[in-house]
Design a protein around this motif. Structure first.
Motif, PDB file in Angstrom:
ATOM      1  N   TYR A 122     -31.164  -0.629 -32.934  1.00 52.80           N
ATOM      2  CA  TYR A 122     -31.461  -0.779 -31.512  1.00 52.80           C
ATOM      3  C   TYR A 122     -30.375  -0.042 -30.753  1.00 52.80           C
ATOM      4  O   TYR A 122     -29.180  -0.269 -30.978  1.00 52.80           O
ATOM      5  N   ARG A 128     -33.419   2.564 -21.108  1.00 55.53           N
ATOM      6  CA  ARG A 128     -34.179   1.962 -22.200  1.00 55.53           C
ATOM      7  C   ARG A 128     -33.290   1.420 -23.312  1.00 55.53           C
ATOM      8  O   ARG A 128     -32.152   1.855 -23.465  1.00 55.53           O
ATOM      9  N   TRP A 130     -34.036   1.492 -27.302  1.00 57.33           N
ATOM     10  CA  TRP A 130     -34.961   2.005 -28.305  1.00 57.33           C
ATOM     11  C   TRP A 130     -34.790   1.247 -29.610  1.00 57.33           C
ATOM     12  O   TRP A 130     -33.671   0.935 -30.018  1.00 57.33           O
ATOM     13  N   ARG A 144     -39.911   5.653 -33.255  1.00 60.93           N
ATOM     14  CA  ARG A 144     -39.139   5.322 -32.049  1.00 60.93           C
ATOM     15  C   ARG A 144     -40.021   4.466 -31.154  1.00 60.93           C
ATOM     16  O   ARG A 144     -41.051   4.919 -30.669  1.00 60.93           O
ATOM     17  N   GLU A 146     -40.062   2.097 -27.715  1.00 56.77           N
ATOM     18  CA  GLU A 146     -39.352   1.674 -26.519  1.00 56.77           C
ATOM     19  C   GLU A 146     -39.390   0.149 -26.498  1.00 56.77           C
ATOM     20  O   GLU A 146     -40.401  -0.458 -26.177  1.00 56.77           O
ATOM     21  N   TRP A 147     -38.300  -0.480 -26.860  1.00 54.80           N
ATOM     22  CA  TRP A 147     -38.234  -1.923 -27.014  1.00 54.80           C
ATOM     23  C   TRP A 147     -38.026  -2.620 -25.666  1.00 54.80           C
ATOM     24  O   TRP A 147     -38.504  -3.716 -25.445  1.00 54.80           O
ATOM     25  N   HIS A 149     -37.519  -1.479 -21.285  1.00 55.33           N
ATOM     26  CA  HIS A 149     -37.369  -0.459 -20.245  1.00 55.33           C
ATOM     27  C   HIS A 149     -36.792  -1.122 -19.007  1.00 55.33           C
ATOM     28  O   HIS A 149     -37.400  -2.015 -18.434  1.00 55.33           O
TER      29      HIS A 149
END
Length: 186
Positions: A122, A128, A130, A144, A146-147, A149
């Motif tokens: 992470y 962001r 990621w 990848r 986007e965990w 935003h």
């Protein structure tokens, strides 16, 4: 601090332990004082990594280093052409020093933290976080996600710092920008 100074493996013990500093090490013009029984050793440096920001180990002892591009151009220019990266370092010959580098992920915004957790890295790259996963173990993050935003980065773009793994097994991060932001989380 010198940009060439990469990493000194230092274990920090709690002041509550009652241990007094006992040894000093000269290291690239700096003097580091550590607790009795600990040592300081250089385990990597250029050309493997040039501008380390943060590091995280995986369960196999590989080291993931958020490596800054060194650029301090305006936020808008960095967003248009992100040049920061994460490299994976390995100690192939088992001598305790890293000797192999693979670019794990590149073209990231200003890196503000790394955390290995459950098979993924992470990475805070404002706005962001990621989730980077190497699904085929070739050293490159081929997935990848986007965990998180954090909306639009403001001013200098330092809106997301961390993540860090809490004792409860959850990932935590903090906001670096002073303007208010509200996020709905599941």
């Amino acid at each position: 601090m010198s940009q060439r100074l990469f990493l000194a493996m230092i274990t920090v013990a709690s002041a509550c332990a009652g241990l007094a500093p006992a040894a000093e090490f000269a290291f690239e013009g700096l003097t580091l004082t550590v607790l009795d029984g600990f040592t300081v050793e250089r385990v990597a440096g250029p050309p493997l990594v040039d501008r380390p920001v943060s590091v995280a180990f995986d369960e196999r002892g590989r080291l993931y280093v958020a490596d800054s591009s060194g650029s301090n151009v305006a936020l808008e220019k960095q967003q248009a052409d992100p040049r920061h990266r994460v490299v994976r370092l390995e100690d192939v010959d088992g001598d305790g020093c890293f000797d192999r580098q693979t670019v794990f992920a590149d073209r990231l915004m200003m890196l503000q933290g790394t955390q290995w957790h459950r098979g993924s890295l992470y990475v805070a790259a404002p706005p962001r976080i990621w989730k980077l996963t190497d699904t085929d173990d070739d050293g490159v993050a081929d997935e990848r996600v986007e965990w998180f935003h954090g909306k639009v980065p403001l001013h200098c773009g330092n809106d997301v710092h961390g993540p860090s793994l809490g004792r409860d097994g959850r990932l935590y991060w903090c906001k670096g920008e002073f303007s208010p932001q509200v996020h709905d989380l599941p």
